[in-house]
Design a protein around this motif. Structure first.
Motif, PDB file in Angstrom:
ATOM      1  N   HIS A 287       0.830  -1.203   0.000  1.00 27.11           N
ATOM      2  CA  HIS A 287       0.000   0.000   0.000  1.00 27.11           C
ATOM      3  C   HIS A 287       0.865   1.253   0.000  1.00 27.11           C
ATOM      4  CE1 HIS A 287      -3.295   2.712   1.580  1.00 27.11           C
ATOM      5  NE2 HIS A 287      -3.902   2.050   0.613  1.00 27.11           N
ATOM      6  N   GLY A 288       0.593   2.143  -0.965  1.00 24.74           N
ATOM      7  CA  GLY A 288       1.388   3.355  -1.086  1.00 24.74           C
ATOM      8  C   GLY A 288       2.533   3.234  -2.055  1.00 24.74           C
ATOM      9  N   ALA A 289       2.733   2.041  -2.648  1.00 23.96           N
ATOM     10  CA  ALA A 289       3.819   1.850  -3.612  1.00 23.96           C
ATOM     11  C   ALA A 289       3.435   2.438  -4.966  1.00 23.96           C
ATOM     12  CB  ALA A 289       4.152   0.369  -3.747  1.00 23.96           C
ATOM     13  N   HIS A 290       4.421   2.636  -5.811  1.00 23.91           N
ATOM     14  CA  HIS A 290       4.176   3.162  -7.145  1.00 23.91           C
ATOM     15  C   HIS A 290       3.383   2.147  -7.969  1.00 23.91           C
ATOM     16  CE1 HIS A 290       5.060   4.667 -11.223  1.00 23.91           C
ATOM     17  NE2 HIS A 290       5.226   5.845 -10.628  1.00 23.91           N
ATOM     18  N   ALA A 291       2.589   2.648  -8.895  1.00 20.90           N
ATOM     19  CA  ALA A 291       1.733   1.786  -9.712  1.00 20.90           C
ATOM     20  C   ALA A 291       2.538   0.733 -10.466  1.00 20.90           C
ATOM     21  CB  ALA A 291       0.930   2.640 -10.692  1.00 20.90           C
ATOM     22  N   HIS A 296       3.721  -5.061 -11.395  1.00 28.90           N
ATOM     23  CA  HIS A 296       4.672  -6.179 -11.491  1.00 28.90           C
ATOM     24  C   HIS A 296       4.495  -7.163 -10.342  1.00 28.90           C
ATOM     25  CE1 HIS A 296       6.653  -4.491 -14.934  1.00 28.90           C
ATOM     26  NE2 HIS A 296       7.044  -3.399 -14.289  1.00 28.90           N
ATOM     27  N   ALA A 297       4.231  -6.667  -9.146  1.00 28.45           N
ATOM     28  CA  ALA A 297       4.076  -7.553  -7.990  1.00 28.45           C
ATOM     29  C   ALA A 297       2.806  -8.390  -8.097  1.00 28.45           C
ATOM     30  CB  ALA A 297       4.063  -6.740  -6.700  1.00 28.45           C
ATOM     31  N   ALA A 298       1.728  -7.813  -8.661  1.00 29.25           N
ATOM     32  CA  ALA A 298       0.500  -8.588  -8.853  1.00 29.25           C
ATOM     33  C   ALA A 298       0.727  -9.711  -9.859  1.00 29.25           C
ATOM     34  CB  ALA A 298      -0.627  -7.670  -9.313  1.00 29.25           C
ATOM     35  N   ALA A 299       1.437  -9.403 -10.929  1.00 27.98           N
ATOM     36  CA  ALA A 299       1.765 -10.443 -11.911  1.00 27.98           C
ATOM     37  C   ALA A 299       2.652 -11.514 -11.284  1.00 27.98           C
ATOM     38  CB  ALA A 299       2.456  -9.814 -13.122  1.00 27.98           C
ATOM     39  N   LEU A 373      12.676  -7.813  -6.043  1.00 27.28           N
ATOM     40  CA  LEU A 373      12.419  -7.063  -7.266  1.00 27.28           C
ATOM     41  C   LEU A 373      13.429  -5.934  -7.452  1.00 27.28           C
ATOM     42  CD1 LEU A 373       8.517  -6.715  -7.354  1.00 27.28           C
ATOM     43  CD2 LEU A 373       9.954  -8.032  -8.931  1.00 27.28           C
ATOM     44  N   VAL A 374      13.890  -5.796  -8.648  1.00 28.49           N
ATOM     45  CA  VAL A 374      14.823  -4.718  -8.986  1.00 28.49           C
ATOM     46  C   VAL A 374      14.059  -3.655  -9.753  1.00 28.49           C
ATOM     47  CG1 VAL A 374      16.943  -4.096 -10.164  1.00 28.49           C
ATOM     48  CG2 VAL A 374      16.743  -6.325  -9.045  1.00 28.49           C
ATOM     49  N   ASP A 375      13.805  -2.544  -9.119  1.00 30.36           N
ATOM     50  CA  ASP A 375      13.045  -1.452  -9.711  1.00 30.36           C
ATOM     51  C   ASP A 375      13.396  -0.199  -8.935  1.00 30.36           C
ATOM     52  OD1 ASP A 375      10.614   0.430  -9.880  1.00 30.36           O
ATOM     53  OD2 ASP A 375      10.156  -1.043 -11.446  1.00 30.36           O
TER      54      ASP A 375
END
Length: 666
Positions: A287-291, A296-299, A373-375
């Motif tokens: 919650h509060g993360a960038h779209a 990517h996390a949902a996928a 994750l690398v982002d």
């Protein structure tokens, strides 16, 4: 022994139960240590935490009296209703002392590792002690009251300070009434505004009228509730939901106190597609993360759950904005995704965890992969918050062992530098839990002593000991670091951290010397550690204490025993640099010159070979002596006189260089 500690450079990433004479060293495997961050001593961490508490603290009624009693008697007993901030007041009182010596400590009476309140070695010079008995039962409070007179006497002798938080409706004998200060709730509105200022909300905003906040204060609120309300106002302000003004934020903060359980259950029932539920859970956990991160996390969650891919063409599929609308969320102007209702994210997390228990292992596996994750939008703070939200679910449902196992996996698997940091955060959440903190301290003790420390787990334990345990429970951290240091080969970060910790307190150094020398035959590992802990400079420096450690008969016994084991178990090339430092300190020690040399001679225990080795070490140290070689020669001659006396020989009558002691040639 096959345990080898290897230093790993440039890596990412951010309490003793038994006694005995048997030491096992045969089951350890290769461990990897990374360097701990410089300049973050346990004392500094504790002071930083207390300073942050002071910044948001509003003095309650009675705080002035508490300060006066603590200044005059070195002890104050705080009495007050629950929710009045008694424990926070105690910590602030101790922080305000600004002692040049001693450390802050929270006493844990009843803990198996803690010494009794009547123990003579409990209080160190200048220590700031917190004894929180707010939750003690009648019997426990009665027992601690009987021990307070002995504890207070030790506090006064050591020029230390003690703050006791007594249970509500607890009784006090007449002799203790003298030290009692009653505090009441501080002004609720001022507490609220102090928190808002710390959240960087301009005063012209929060000085506006807010009926919802007035409704909230219609009941007596605890300091924790007020702080939580202020944080919800901050989150509402960040989300930019209408009405976007102070009154509106307070309305959202008030409404966020709802559990939202029925609403979440209804939403999950309506959104039956795997992609919808994956997005719902991902948005709650991040919650509060960038779209981009949410997408990517949902996928990633769908792949973790091995959900078949939707064959709809990308241009025909729903875009992220539409999908977020379906789960009552949206991306704000900053591109960060939040639910439309404040507090909704926590309810979603609880729903998935409680009502889909079969998914828990897979949800944990997803969190593991998400941490990696690398982002550019996946920051250290976001990873930390993700681990905390996951840990909260484990702890809320009593699954503390499962959380520990997850931290173990993260620490042992070195495939990604974010994993050790995640392990540190997970164990930190467990240690800070009121309900399970003791379980985690005991577990970490066992791990430091016995566990096979694969991957970066040794580094994780080191960081947890120094950053989480040591600031409030330094004795327990010291024990755990001792076990880690025993197992090091090559690089010595655990020993370095142990030395940094004992350097904060003469009492800790005394306790560590006792641990290293309490048995008649200490292991060679402890002999090596002794050389670092038994530094003659802090031993001879009284600091703010009435006397130096080396002037204590008990410490002298520890030093003699420790050096004896060194001479017996270690080769001279190993202890030569430490002996040289000892002799140089003796040369500059003035009145303690004889004492330092006497301790070395006593350690030789009449053994001619050891006498000869000490003499040889002194001769080698002469050229580098402080004050020049002449002072080094004088120290060697003085040492030889003491050795001769110990061997029953007459001191040499000639001024020429004497012969070496019996046993061997220098």
């Amino acid at each position: 022994m096959n345990d080898t500690f290897t230093r790993v450079e440039n890596s990412g990433g951010s309490v003793h139960a038994g006694q005995g004479n048997i030491y096992n060293y045969h089951s350890y495997t290769t461990c990897s240590f990374k360097e701990p961050p410089a300049g973050r001593s346990p004392r500094r961490i504790a002071d930083d935490q207390l300073r942050l508490l002071r910044q948001r603290f509003v003095d309650p009624e009675g705080m002035g009296e508490a300060r006066r009693l603590l200044a005059e008697h070195s002890t104050v007993i705080l009495d007050g209703p629950p929710g009045s901030g008694r424990t926070a007041a105690a910590r602030v009182l101790l922080y305000e002392l600004h002692q040049g010596t001693g450390i802050f400590r929270e006493l844990l009476p009843g803990d198996g590792e803690e010494v009794a309140l009547t123990d003579a070695g409990l209080v160190g010079a200048g220590d700031r002690l917190l004894l929180d008995l707010a939750e003690a039962d009648i019997a426990g409070w009665a027992k601690k009251r009987r021990d307070l007179s002995v504890l207070r006497k030790a506090v006064q002798e050591q020029q230390a300070h003690l703050v006791v938080v007594m249970p509500q409706d607890g009784t006090l004998e007449s002799e203790l009434q003298l030290y009692c200060a009653k505090i009441a709730h501080p002004p609720a509105q001022e507490v609220f505004r102090r928190h808002l200022r710390l959240h960087h909300i301009p005063h012209e905003e929060y000085l506006q009228s807010a009926p919802a906040f007035a409704d909230f204060l219609g009941e007596q609120r605890s300091m924790e509730e007020i702080a939580d309300f202020a944080d919800r106002v901050r989150r509402a302000r960040t989300a930019h939901r209408a009405p976007d003004n102070f009154a509106g934020w307070c309305e959202q903060a008030r409404d966020a106190r709802k559990t939202w359980r029925q609403e979440v259950a209804g939403l999950v029932a309506e959104r039956r597609e795997a992609s919808q539920r994956a997005l719902l859970f991902t948005t709650a956990m991040l919650h509060g993360a960038h779209a981009d991160v949410i997408h990517h996390a949902a996928a990633l969650l769908l792949r973790t759950l091995k959900t078949p891919r939707d064959n709809v063409h990308l241009l025909e599929a729903k875009d992220l904005a539409e999908r977020l609308t379906e789960i009552s969320a949206s991306a704000g102007p900053d591109g960060h995704v939040r639910f439309n209702a404040l507090g909704f994210d926590a309810a979603v997390r609880v729903h998935f965890w409680d009502h889909m228990p079969d998914l828990r292992p897979l949800l944990s596996a997803w969190a593991d992969r998400t941490v990696e994750l690398v982002d550019r939008h996946v920051t250290a703070d976001l990873r930390r918050e993700l681990v905390k939200r996951l840990a909260d679910q484990y702890l809320r449902t009593g699954k503390w062992r499962e959380l520990a196992a997850l931290a173990d996996e993260w620490g042992a698997n070195t495939t990604n530098p974010a994993r050790p940091a995640a392990a540190i955060h997970a164990l930190g959440c467990g240690l800070e839990s009121k309900q399970y903190g003791g379980n985690f301290r005991e577990l970490i003790y066992t791990w430091c002593r016995d566990k096979q420390l694969a991957g970066d787990l040794a580094y994780v334990l080191l960081r947890v000991c120094t950053d989480v345990i040591a600031p409030t429970h330094p004795d327990q951290a010291m024990v755990r670091l001792h076990h880690l240091a025993r197992r090091e080969r090559g690089a010595t970060p655990a020993l370095d951290a142990l030395c940094d910790l004992v350097a904060t307190s003469s009492r800790l150094r005394r306790r560590m010397l006792d641990r290293l020398t309490r048995h008649s035959t200490a292991p060679a590992a402890d002999a090596r550690l002794f050389l670092r802990i038994c530094d003659p400079v802090p031993l001879t420096d009284p600091g703010g204490a009435p006397r130096a450690l080396v002037d204590e008969a008990y410490v002298q016994g520890c030093v003699t025993t420790g050096w004896r084991e060194v001479l017996v178990q270690l080769p001279q090339p190993h202890w030569q640099p430490y002996a040289q430092h000892w002799l140089h300190t003796a040369a500059a020690a003035g009145g303690r010159h004889d004492l330092l040399l006497d301790l070395l001679v006593d350690a030789a225990d009449g053994n001619g070979k050891h006498f000869a080795a000490l003499y040889s070490a002194a001769r080698t140290a002469e050229p580098t002596a402080s004050g020049g070689p002449a002072r080094g020669v004088a120290t060697t001659d003085h040492l030889l006189q003491k050795i001769s006396a110990a061997q029953g020989l007459r001191p040499p009558a000639t001024t020429s260089r004497p012969a070496p002691p019996r046993g061997t040639t220098p």
